[in-house]
Scaffold this motif. Structure first.
Motif, PDB file in Angstrom:
ATOM      1  N   ASP A   1       0.949  -1.346   0.071  1.00  0.00           N
ATOM      2  CA  ASP A   1      -0.378   0.167   0.047  1.00  0.00           C
ATOM      3  C   ASP A   1       0.803   0.959  -0.032  1.00  0.00           C
ATOM      4  O   ASP A   1       1.317   1.269   0.781  1.00  0.00           O
ATOM      5  CB  ASP A   1      -0.540  -0.119   1.304  1.00  0.00           C
ATOM      6  CG  ASP A   1      -2.034   0.932   1.581  1.00  0.00           C
ATOM      7  OD1 ASP A   1      -1.667   1.659   0.306  1.00  0.00           O
ATOM      8  OD2 ASP A   1      -2.877   0.776   2.114  1.00  0.00           O
TER       9      ASP A   1
ATOM     10  N   LEU B   1       0.052   4.084  -0.461  1.00  0.00           N
ATOM     11  CA  LEU B   1      -0.533   5.260   0.135  1.00  0.00           C
ATOM     12  C   LEU B   1      -0.094   5.585   1.405  1.00  0.00           C
ATOM     13  O   LEU B   1       0.136   6.591   2.250  1.00  0.00           O
ATOM     14  CB  LEU B   1      -1.482   5.300   0.493  1.00  0.00           C
ATOM     15  CG  LEU B   1      -2.479   5.270  -1.191  1.00  0.00           C
ATOM     16  CD1 LEU B   1      -3.970   5.637  -0.507  1.00  0.00           C
ATOM     17  CD2 LEU B   1      -1.740   7.082  -1.584  1.00  0.00           C
TER      18      LEU B   1
ATOM     19  N   ASN C   1       0.744   9.255   2.118  1.00  0.00           N
ATOM     20  CA  ASN C   1      -0.298  10.249   2.451  1.00  0.00           C
ATOM     21  C   ASN C   1       0.623  10.616   3.920  1.00  0.00           C
ATOM     22  O   ASN C   1      -0.418  11.094   4.841  1.00  0.00           O
ATOM     23  CB  ASN C   1      -1.731   9.173   3.362  1.00  0.00           C
ATOM     24  CG  ASN C   1      -2.739   9.302   1.848  1.00  0.00           C
ATOM     25  OD1 ASN C   1      -3.420  10.256   1.965  1.00  0.00           O
ATOM     26  ND2 ASN C   1      -2.513   9.036   0.770  1.00  0.00           N
TER      27      ASN C   1
ATOM     28  N   ILE D   1      -6.697   8.396   1.213  1.00  0.00           N
ATOM     29  CA  ILE D   1      -7.521   8.218   1.929  1.00  0.00           C
ATOM     30  C   ILE D   1      -8.799   8.955   2.159  1.00  0.00           C
ATOM     31  O   ILE D   1      -8.468   9.842   3.082  1.00  0.00           O
ATOM     32  CB  ILE D   1      -6.747   7.344   2.790  1.00  0.00           C
ATOM     33  CG1 ILE D   1      -5.266   7.042   2.943  1.00  0.00           C
ATOM     34  CG2 ILE D   1      -7.447   6.450   4.028  1.00  0.00           C
ATOM     35  CD1 ILE D   1      -4.235   6.094   3.925  1.00  0.00           C
ATOM     36  N   GLN D   2      -9.548   8.126   1.956  1.00  0.00           N
ATOM     37  CA  GLN D   2     -11.481   8.499   2.861  1.00  0.00           C
ATOM     38  C   GLN D   2     -11.532   7.878   3.475  1.00  0.00           C
ATOM     39  O   GLN D   2     -11.866   6.347   3.416  1.00  0.00           O
ATOM     40  CB  GLN D   2     -11.993   9.092   1.778  1.00  0.00           C
ATOM     41  CG  GLN D   2     -11.527  10.656   0.879  1.00  0.00           C
ATOM     42  CD  GLN D   2     -11.622  11.740   1.549  1.00  0.00           C
ATOM     43  OE1 GLN D   2     -12.445  12.179   1.559  1.00  0.00           O
ATOM     44  NE2 GLN D   2     -10.405  13.399   1.765  1.00  0.00           N
ATOM     45  N   LEU D   3     -12.360   8.007   4.834  1.00  0.00           N
ATOM     46  CA  LEU D   3     -13.207   7.122   5.288  1.00  0.00           C
ATOM     47  C   LEU D   3     -14.470   7.498   4.902  1.00  0.00           C
ATOM     48  O   LEU D   3     -15.115   8.907   4.810  1.00  0.00           O
ATOM     49  CB  LEU D   3     -12.963   7.422   6.970  1.00  0.00           C
ATOM     50  CG  LEU D   3     -11.389   7.601   7.538  1.00  0.00           C
ATOM     51  CD1 LEU D   3     -11.198   7.205   9.206  1.00  0.00           C
ATOM     52  CD2 LEU D   3     -11.268   6.362   6.836  1.00  0.00           C
TER      53      LEU D   3
ATOM     54  N   ARG E   1     -12.208   2.506   5.321  1.00  0.00           N
ATOM     55  CA  ARG E   1     -11.548   3.542   3.733  1.00  0.00           C
ATOM     56  C   ARG E   1     -12.424   3.275   2.835  1.00  0.00           C
ATOM     57  O   ARG E   1     -12.756   1.715   2.743  1.00  0.00           O
ATOM     58  CB  ARG E   1     -10.066   2.799   4.106  1.00  0.00           C
ATOM     59  CG  ARG E   1      -9.502   3.239   3.072  1.00  0.00           C
ATOM     60  CD  ARG E   1      -7.479   3.396   3.159  1.00  0.00           C
ATOM     61  NE  ARG E   1      -6.560   2.680   1.921  1.00  0.00           N
ATOM     62  CZ  ARG E   1      -5.571   2.580   2.405  1.00  0.00           C
ATOM     63  NH1 ARG E   1      -5.186   2.274   3.267  1.00  0.00           N
ATOM     64  NH2 ARG E   1      -5.012   2.642   1.004  1.00  0.00           N
TER      65      ARG E   1
ATOM     66  N   MET F   1     -12.407   2.398  -1.202  1.00  0.00           N
ATOM     67  CA  MET F   1     -11.931   1.793  -1.926  1.00  0.00           C
ATOM     68  C   MET F   1     -12.366   2.054  -3.201  1.00  0.00           C
ATOM     69  O   MET F   1     -13.637   1.117  -3.013  1.00  0.00           O
ATOM     70  CB  MET F   1     -10.984   0.103  -1.522  1.00  0.00           C
ATOM     71  CG  MET F   1     -10.624   0.241  -0.370  1.00  0.00           C
ATOM     72  SD  MET F   1      -8.751   1.095  -0.278  1.00  0.00           S
ATOM     73  CE  MET F   1      -7.757  -0.145  -0.957  1.00  0.00           C
TER      74      MET F   1
ATOM     75  N   ASP G   1      -9.695   4.280  -3.651  1.00  0.00           N
ATOM     76  CA  ASP G   1      -9.353   5.324  -2.713  1.00  0.00           C
ATOM     77  C   ASP G   1      -9.136   6.667  -3.682  1.00  0.00           C
ATOM     78  O   ASP G   1      -8.960   6.426  -5.249  1.00  0.00           O
ATOM     79  CB  ASP G   1      -7.355   5.464  -2.469  1.00  0.00           C
ATOM     80  CG  ASP G   1      -7.537   4.502  -1.059  1.00  0.00           C
ATOM     81  OD1 ASP G   1      -7.660   4.599  -0.630  1.00  0.00           O
ATOM     82  OD2 ASP G   1      -5.882   3.718  -1.774  1.00  0.00           O
TER      83      ASP G   1
ATOM     84  N   VAL H   1      -5.688   6.690   8.882  1.00  0.00           N
ATOM     85  CA  VAL H   1      -5.779   4.720   9.434  1.00  0.00           C
ATOM     86  C   VAL H   1      -3.726   4.713   9.602  1.00  0.00           C
ATOM     87  O   VAL H   1      -3.820   5.185   9.013  1.00  0.00           O
ATOM     88  CB  VAL H   1      -6.079   4.004   7.689  1.00  0.00           C
ATOM     89  CG1 VAL H   1      -7.611   3.637   8.532  1.00  0.00           C
ATOM     90  CG2 VAL H   1      -5.904   4.589   6.870  1.00  0.00           C
TER      91      VAL H   1
ATOM     92  N   PHE I   1      -1.219   2.515   9.302  1.00  0.00           N
ATOM     93  CA  PHE I   1      -0.624   0.962   8.554  1.00  0.00           C
ATOM     94  C   PHE I   1       0.246   0.018   9.123  1.00  0.00           C
ATOM     95  O   PHE I   1       1.441  -0.016   8.889  1.00  0.00           O
ATOM     96  CB  PHE I   1       0.610   2.199   7.303  1.00  0.00           C
ATOM     97  CG  PHE I   1      -0.486   2.742   6.473  1.00  0.00           C
ATOM     98  CD1 PHE I   1      -1.236   1.977   5.168  1.00  0.00           C
ATOM     99  CD2 PHE I   1      -0.619   3.935   6.179  1.00  0.00           C
ATOM    100  CE1 PHE I   1      -1.743   3.238   4.610  1.00  0.00           C
ATOM    101  CE2 PHE I   1      -1.549   5.082   6.191  1.00  0.00           C
ATOM    102  CZ  PHE I   1      -2.300   4.691   5.022  1.00  0.00           C
TER     103      PHE I   1
END
Lengths: 600, 242, 599
Positions: free
Chosen positions: A50, A52, A56, A196-198, A204, A206, A208, A560, A562
């Motif tokens: 990942d 990100l 991020n 990344i958005q919730l 998360r 998916m 992104d 989030v 990782f």
């Protein structure tokens, strides 16, 4: 055309398949390298990575937990660095020009590389799942491959044509720097990056979503770019003012001090103290300096110079032990150094003028640094240390070099001295420090050093690390410089003796300048080693660049965590370190070549 | 009145005795040439006059100041005695001009403009004013040696020491250096020259000495020295060198 | 009068100034050091952690993850474990890095484009990334393998998991030391025979076939050795036993006197030799300042050694050699050291058998009944004793303790019954009479008792822990890259004329490299190579970052436990200084040897 290909093919054959052994080596190595590349490609592209986790968390990487409300300080610092770079590139603008076809040639080669690797890139990759089973997935479909291949092929052919058209257009090598910077800055305005958005369930989303880059990033960078450009033209405009180059060199030396004090501190300055304490002291010393510069070479006054110098030296030593403000002590020290060089320089009006300017600037800097440094910081950071991430790595590398270099010079001179006691002591210090690994000295700094300090004196861990680093890198610098000292022929010492120079003059004017020049390459590689070694502070729990990638992102990144993406982050850290050390060593090679041509 | 007096000067390097009791006097304005085979102590002797080597026994008095461990005396003598080396020993990191003005500015504490003026004058005198802003590495050997002479003269010395000034030079460059030295001798400078250039000795020297194995074996006027040597060792030396 | 002025003006005297400056410098440095020591004394008094070495003799409450003693009986033994772990990496690492580095160095000089470019590429990558990042990456790489628990238990040929990497290996049995010493003796004998035959050849001028003779002896003796003859090496243990007995009778004061005496003797000899050299007729006994300084320094150093030897430090050091209560426990005193050699190298080596878990969860054993007595011959699988196992689910479950080696029981170490013995504690002494010196085996995954955890079984093949793998690969690759630069520079330093001369003699490329270029290049390469070995030894200290218990990591664990940071730091300093000194003296020795050969 055919002849060119034939010639190249012949050279290739001679280089790669000259004998059976050579052919076997060629094929074997090619196989290894290709497989390494395919493996890396698969590693990077496989879906259990990942990226990100890296992308991020740039903020963590750069400044860790530095408060966002004070980011303007960081931006101004970065901007200042770029403005300085701009002026310097302008001032030292090279006159070398290259033909535009060399750019086309570069692009053509890049195109060839991309074509080659697109063709050999693997279609599938496999990795081991948590249960030990092998998972295979498609990472590079035929359509993607063609989508890259065809445009690249067209572009490569085009560049090949352009390259061979012999267009007669040349450009200045220094100007291209702006192209390098312009492309990424321009891209900031157009490129969208996955973020990344919730969703409502704090899950998360998916895949992104792609978002444009935030204004807080792209506006500062654009402003910096424009200022960089302006600074460049200012530099070109003042290119012929020789004095400015000296000023610039000194400014580069002072810049990190300024930047770090600026980022470290949001000084809460008590204006009353400044008015009653700092400003009077400043003026008193400024006037003493002024008078010294103006009248020291008056024949009547000159007779009493040694008495004057004696008074100042005694005053300085006394001043250190009696209770006067810190600023006054520092000013006294500066004044005694200043008084030693004044008589030689203040012989002309021009010399006097520059001395007064230097004196003024030095006093202002000193006052500013001491007042700013002694005041409380206004920046509140959650956690233990203000500095984290890349800024800490830079702090350690730059200040480590700053403090260790003078110490290294002193130790080297001591070890090379004719005085036996001095020589034995310096040799002892150097060898003792060098025989023990850096990490044990870092532990010394973090747990043992406090035992040796007077009761009540406590230093921040960063400061303690810097103290230990000063000795450690200092010992290594000393060994390098000693090599330079030994390369100076005996005749140089004798010539200096014969014209009646004192030992200090001999060292400062004859020996050191030559010795240091001789060891610039090894000094740079020592500095690079120091930069790499600064990563060791991870082990004693400082939050440097490596710590962020190794541990912090696992549990501090938002929104989030990782967990289990250490490898991506470590690769990113490695790449960043690589870029810096590689460019540094390449630059030093160039400087070395230039020095070798110019002076001897 | 003699400007240099040496009495029974002795010097050892570990087990090896380099000077075995040298005594001599040199008058002001005199040009003295010292010759001798290598290892005969001639270089060591003139280096003792400048305190580049320390003599261990006997005494050396330069212009009324005795050479001892006294810091003040050493400083005084070094300011009065200029020296030119076999291997030039110019400072490679400084320009010709900086090489010459270094000592006047830092040791004599003269102003930069005065020193530079003086340096140009000296460069004119040795015949290379156009090389002022070059680095020593860019000059030929002969030019470098002439810069070295100018550098020594910049301190206004009363005495000049020359330690085999031409032995590191190509033959075609020797003349230009010797010319500069001759000009200097004619101006009345006291000079001690260690050299194998017998032509120079014949033409310029007031006295010639031969050193062998740390001792002075012959002291004579140039004419007598070359045409009618007293000592067999001198005859042998002259037969080998001429 | 003149002299009076001379003395009055002493402050302008160069010699006086020189020595005055040095004395002031020395006192400055000493006072700074003294100041810091004072601070330390005050600070330590405040924190109630007095500086002491006593913890070296006490059993630490912590274990070591891997190494000689995972459950050390004293601080000293724990540090020893760390040192040995450090050497495991250093020695194998130096070997591997030299081989790899030499290959890379030659590859970088290759005329083959691809070989040259790819080795240069590797160089640029490894050299420009901090070593720590690389080590972390290797660690993360192994940790990303599947957990060991997902695999079936049983034997594998090669195995990799998040626990580490395992492969087949020859494991040492109790007899292995005998065989190794025997092999060394055989090599020595073969070498002597070679020299003896060469001597005859040179004297009598006939072909005595020295090579055949020595290799023949070597092979014959090795074959004899393998089939039991290796026990001949027991003579070493036999001798060591007597030495040990003799040393036990030596009191500490003898060592103090012996060392002081040696120092005085060496100092006296050196000074006398120096003065004699100055006394020759020509030198006339004239000394320079440096000469006086040398003589004074000699005297001061000797006095210092004597003073230290008869102070508490010297007494401590002598006690260390004698085997006082601290060193005795870890077998570090000289008598114990030789006793250890006796045990390992006796005709039949003697081992202390430790308690191992017979059933899952067992923590301690409480012996009910001994089935053996001293003098009994036991074979593998015999029952040693019955005991209660504590720590299991069923309290006081009865178990049988089983013999793992064949031999004669020497003594029982736990005479009284009813005492709980911890796992890993020796409980009887055995003279091993049978068993191969080296046992080839494949790695095996076993279950940790009845838990769901698994591990690589001890004594089956070889398993490298994650930490060991990461630090080993890291330092080897990193050092090899720098060695390749040294090799490249060394080969390039040999002038082209040498190669051309070799080629004109008709040497081929390989022979040219081996016979002409390398011997000359090695001379240039040795000093920088030594530096790289030193760097490797120092870089092993990064093992702490990946939890590999080398000396720094072990030291850190210890001071976290005991609070004694200063002694631990001193131990680190002494250890690394002596390692540096050893490596640089070996390199210097070869360097000198090479130079003599040249002339």
């Amino acid at each position: 055309m055919v002849a060119v290909i034939k010639k190249n093919a012949k050279a290739l054959q001679e280089s790669l398949f000259s004998s059976v052994g050579s052919s076997v080596l060629t094929i074997g190595t090619t196989y290894l390298v290709l497989n390494f590349f395919r493996g890396m490609f698969g590693f990077v592209m496989s879906s259990d990575k990942d990226w990100l986790a890296v992308l991020n968390n740039m903020q963590l990487y750069m400044v860790q937990a530095y408060p966002e409300s004070d980011f303007i300080r960081v931006w101004v610092s970065v901007g200042l660095t770029f403005v300085f770079s701009g002026i310097s590139i302008g001032l030292w603008r090279s006159e070398d020009r290259s033909n535009v076809s060399s750019i086309f040639d570069t692009f053509f080669k890049i195109g060839l590389g991309v074509l080659f690797f697109t063709i050999v890139a693997p279609t599938f990759t496999s990795y081991m799942g948590n249960d030990g089973s092998v998972i295979t997935e498609e990472i590079f479909s035929r359509s993607t491959r063609l989508g890259i291949l065809i445009p690249t092929l067209i572009a490569t052919v085009a560049f090949f044509g352009l390259k061979n058209m012999k267009i007669n257009f040349s450009y200045n090598n220094s100007d291209v720097v702006f192209l390098y910077l312009f492309i990424p800055v321009a891209l900031l305005w157009f490129v969208k990056l996955p973020v990344i958005q919730l969703d409502q369930n704090k899950e998360r989303i998916m895949p992104d979503p792609l978002m444009p880059i935030a204004n807080t990033t792209k506006i500062p960078w654009s402003v910096i770019f424009v200022m960089f450009l302006i600074a460049y033209f200012i530099g070109i405009y003042f290119k012929d003012v020789k004095r400015l180059k000296n000023v610039m060199s000194i400014s580069w030396f002072l810049l990190p001090l300024l930047i770090f004090s600026w980022i470290f501190k949001k000084p809460q300055i008590d204006m009353g103290e400044v008015l009653t304490g700092d400003i009077p002291i400043f003026f008193i010393f400024f006037i003493i300096g002024l008078v010294t510069v103006l009248f020291i070479n008056n024949p009547i006054v000159k007779k009493y110079y040694s008495i004057y110098l004696g008074i100042i030296l005694v005053g300085t030593i006394a001043g250190i032990f009696i209770g006067i403000p810190m600023l006054a002590k520092a000013c006294l020290l500066l004044l005694s150094l200043f008084s030693m060089v004044v008589p030689a320089v203040s012989t002309s009006d021009q010399g006097k003028r520059s001395l007064i300017i230097i004196w003024f600037v030095a006093l202002v800097t000193l006052t500013f640094l001491l007042r700013g440094g002694a005041s409380e910081t206004g920046i509140v950071v959650p956690g233990s240390s203000i500095f984290g991430g890349f800024s800490l790595t830079w702090l350690l590398a730059i200040f480590g070099t700053y403090v260790s270099f003078p110490l290294g010079v002193l130790l080297a001179l001591g070890r090379n001295s004719k005085l036996p006691i001095v020589r034995i002591i310096c040799t002892g210090i150097i060898e003792l420090v060098r025989s023990v690994p850096y990490i044990t000295w870092l532990f010394f700094a973090s747990v043992t050093l406090a035992v040796f300090l007077p009761a009540g004196v406590e230093f921040n861990l960063i400061v303690r690390v810097l103290m230990v680093t000063a000795f450690f890198s200092g010992a290594y610098f000393a060994e390098n410089i000693r090599g330079g000292l030994q390369s100076i022929p005996k005749g140089q010492y004798e010539a200096a003796d014969a014209i009646g120079m004192s030992p200090f003059q001999k060292t400062g004017l004859i020996v050191l300048p030559q010795a240091l020049r001789a060891v610039i390459p090894t000094l740079v590689s020592s500095a690079i080693t120091a930069f790499k070694d600064s990563s060791l502070v991870t082990i004693i729990g400082l939050f440097d660049f490596l710590t962020i990638g190794k541990t912090v992102i696992d549990n501090q990144s938002v929104p989030v965590n990782f967990v289990g993406h250490q490898r991506e982050n470590l690769i990113f850290v490695a790449v960043v370190y690589w870029i810096f050390t590689f460019t540094l060593s390449r630059r030093s090679m160039k400087v070395e070549k230039r020095l070798g041509l110019g002076e001897r | 009145m003699s400007i240099i007096q040496a009495k029974d000067v002795k010097k050892w390097f570990g087990d090896f005795q380099a000077l075995k009791g040298i005594s001599m006097e040199i008058a002001e304005g005199e040009v003295l040439v010292i010759c001798g085979p290598s290892g005969s102590g001639k270089s060591t002797f003139i280096r003792c006059i400048n305190r580049l080597e320390q003599h261990q026994d006997g005494e050396i008095i330069v212009d009324g100041t005795e050479l001892t461990n006294d810091l003040k005396n050493i400083e005084t003598i070094r300011a009065e005695v200029g020296m030119v080396f076999q291997s030039f020993n110019l400072f490679p990191h400084l320009t010709v001009m900086q090489n010459i003005t270094l000592a006047p500015i830092w040791v004599r504490k003269k102003s930069r403009s005065d020193s530079e003026e003086k340096a140009m004058e000296l460069l004119n005198r040795v015949g290379i004013p156009e090389q002022a802003d070059k680095y020593p590495g860019q000059l030929s050997g002969g030019q470098q040696q002439r810069v070295a002479i100018a550098r020594a003269l910049a301190m206004d010395p009363k005495i000049m020491l020359f330690d085999e000034p031409t032995s590191a030079l190509d033959p075609e460059m020797i003349k230009e250096v010797l010319d500069a030295m001759k000009e200097l001798a004619k101006s009345g400078m006291t000079m001690i020259v260690v050299t194998h250039e017998m032509g120079f000795a014949k033409e310029v020297a007031d006295r010639v000495m031969l050193f062998d194995e740390g001792m002075m074996v012959e002291e004579n006027t140039p004419d007598e020295f070359f045409d009618n040597p007293k000592n067999d060792r001198t005859k042998l030396f002259l037969s080998q060198i001429l | 009068m003149k002299n009076a002025i001379k003395y009055f003006l002493f402050f302008r005297n160069v010699v006086f100034l020189k020595w005055a400056f040095q004395v002031i410098f020395l006192f400055g440095i000493l006072s700074i050091i003294w100041n810091y020591i004072q601070n330390a004394i005050v600070n330590l008094a405040d924190t109630n952690i007095a500086f002491s070495w006593g913890w070296l003799g006490e059993t630490p409450g912590v274990s070591v993850a891997e190494g000689m003693y995972t459950l050390p009986n004293s601080g000293l033994q724990m540090i020893q474990t760390g040192m040995v772990n450090m050497f495991r990496i250093t020695v194998t690492g130096i070997f591997a890095a030299t081989v790899l580095g030499t290959f890379l160095g030659i590859a970088r000089l290759s005329s083959n484009y691809i070989v040259e470019k790819s080795s240069t590429g590797l160089l640029e990558v490894v050299r420009n990334v901090p070593l720590l990042v690389q080590i972390y990456f290797f660690q993360a790489f192994v940790l990303s393998f599947p957990r060991l628990e997902v695999f079936d238990t049983g034997e594998y040929f090669f195995h990799a998991s998040a626990k580490g990497i395992a492969f087949p290996w020859f494991n040492r049995g109790p007899n292995s030391y005998l065989l190794m010493v025997y092999a060394l003796l055989v090599l020595y004998i073969a070498n002597k025979i070679y020299k003896w035959r060469v001597e005859i050849l040179e004297r009598e001028g006939r072909d005595t076939k020295p090579f055949l003779w020595s290799v023949g002896t070597l092979i014959t003796l090795l074959v004899i050795g393998w089939y039991g003859g290796f026990r001949a090496a027991g003579v070493v243990g036999f001798l060591a036993g007597y030495i040990s007995m003799g040393l036990e009778a030596v009191p500490a004061i003898v060592y103090q006197m012996l060392i002081s005496g040696t120092a005085i003797y060496i100092g006296f000899k050196a000074t006398k030799k120096f003065i004699d050299s100055k006394k020759s007729e020509e030198a006339q006994g004239i000394y320079s300042d440096d000469d006086y300084f040398k003589i004074i320094l000699n005297v001061v150093v000797v006095l210092l050694v004597v003073l230290i030897m008869f102070s508490s430090i010297g007494a401590g050091f002598a006690g260390f050699l004698v085997g006082d209560e601290i060193t005795f426990k870890a077998d570090w005193g000289l008598p114990q050291l030789f006793h250890g050699i006796e045990n390992k190298l006796h005709w039949y080596p003697s081992i202390d058998v430790e308690v191992v878990a017979e059933i899952e969860g067992m923590k301690k054993a409480e012996i009910i009944n001994w089935e053996i007595k001293p003098g009994d011959k036991i074979i593998q699988g015999d029952v040693i004793a019955t005991a209660y196992a504590t720590g299991t689910k069923i309290d006081k479950q009865e178990v049988e303790l089983i013999a793992l080696e064949t031999g004669t029981v020497e003594s029982l170490l736990v005479e009284e019954k009813g005492i709980a013995i911890k796992l890993g504690t020796p409980y009887y002494e055995l003279e091993v009479t049978d068993g191969d010196p080296f046992i080839f085996s494949k790695p095996k995954i076993e279950q940790v008792g009845t838990t769901k955890f698994q591990r690589y079984a001890k004594g089956h093949g070889k398993s490298l822990s994650v930490g060991y793998f990461a630090i080993w690969l890291g330092v080897v690759l990193y050092t090899a890259i720098f060695i390749s630069e040294v090799v490249r520079a060394g080969i390039m330093a040999v002038s082209k004329g040498q190669s051309e001369a070799g080629m004109s003699l008709g040497l081929r490329r390989g022979a040219l490299l081996r016979l002409v270029v390398l011997p000359q290049a090695i001379r240039v390469m040795l000093p920088p190579m030594g530096n790289q070995y030193l760097n490797l030894a120092k870089n092993t200290s990064l093992g702490i970052a990946v939890a590999y218990p080398e000396i720094v990591a072990v030291g850190q664990t210890l001071y976290n436990q005991e609070g004694q940071t200063l002694p631990v730091f001193l131990i680190w300093m002494m250890f690394y200084s002596s390692v540096s000194l050893t490596i640089s003296s070996i390199i210097n020795y070869y360097n000198r040897k090479m130079k003599i050969v040249e002339r």
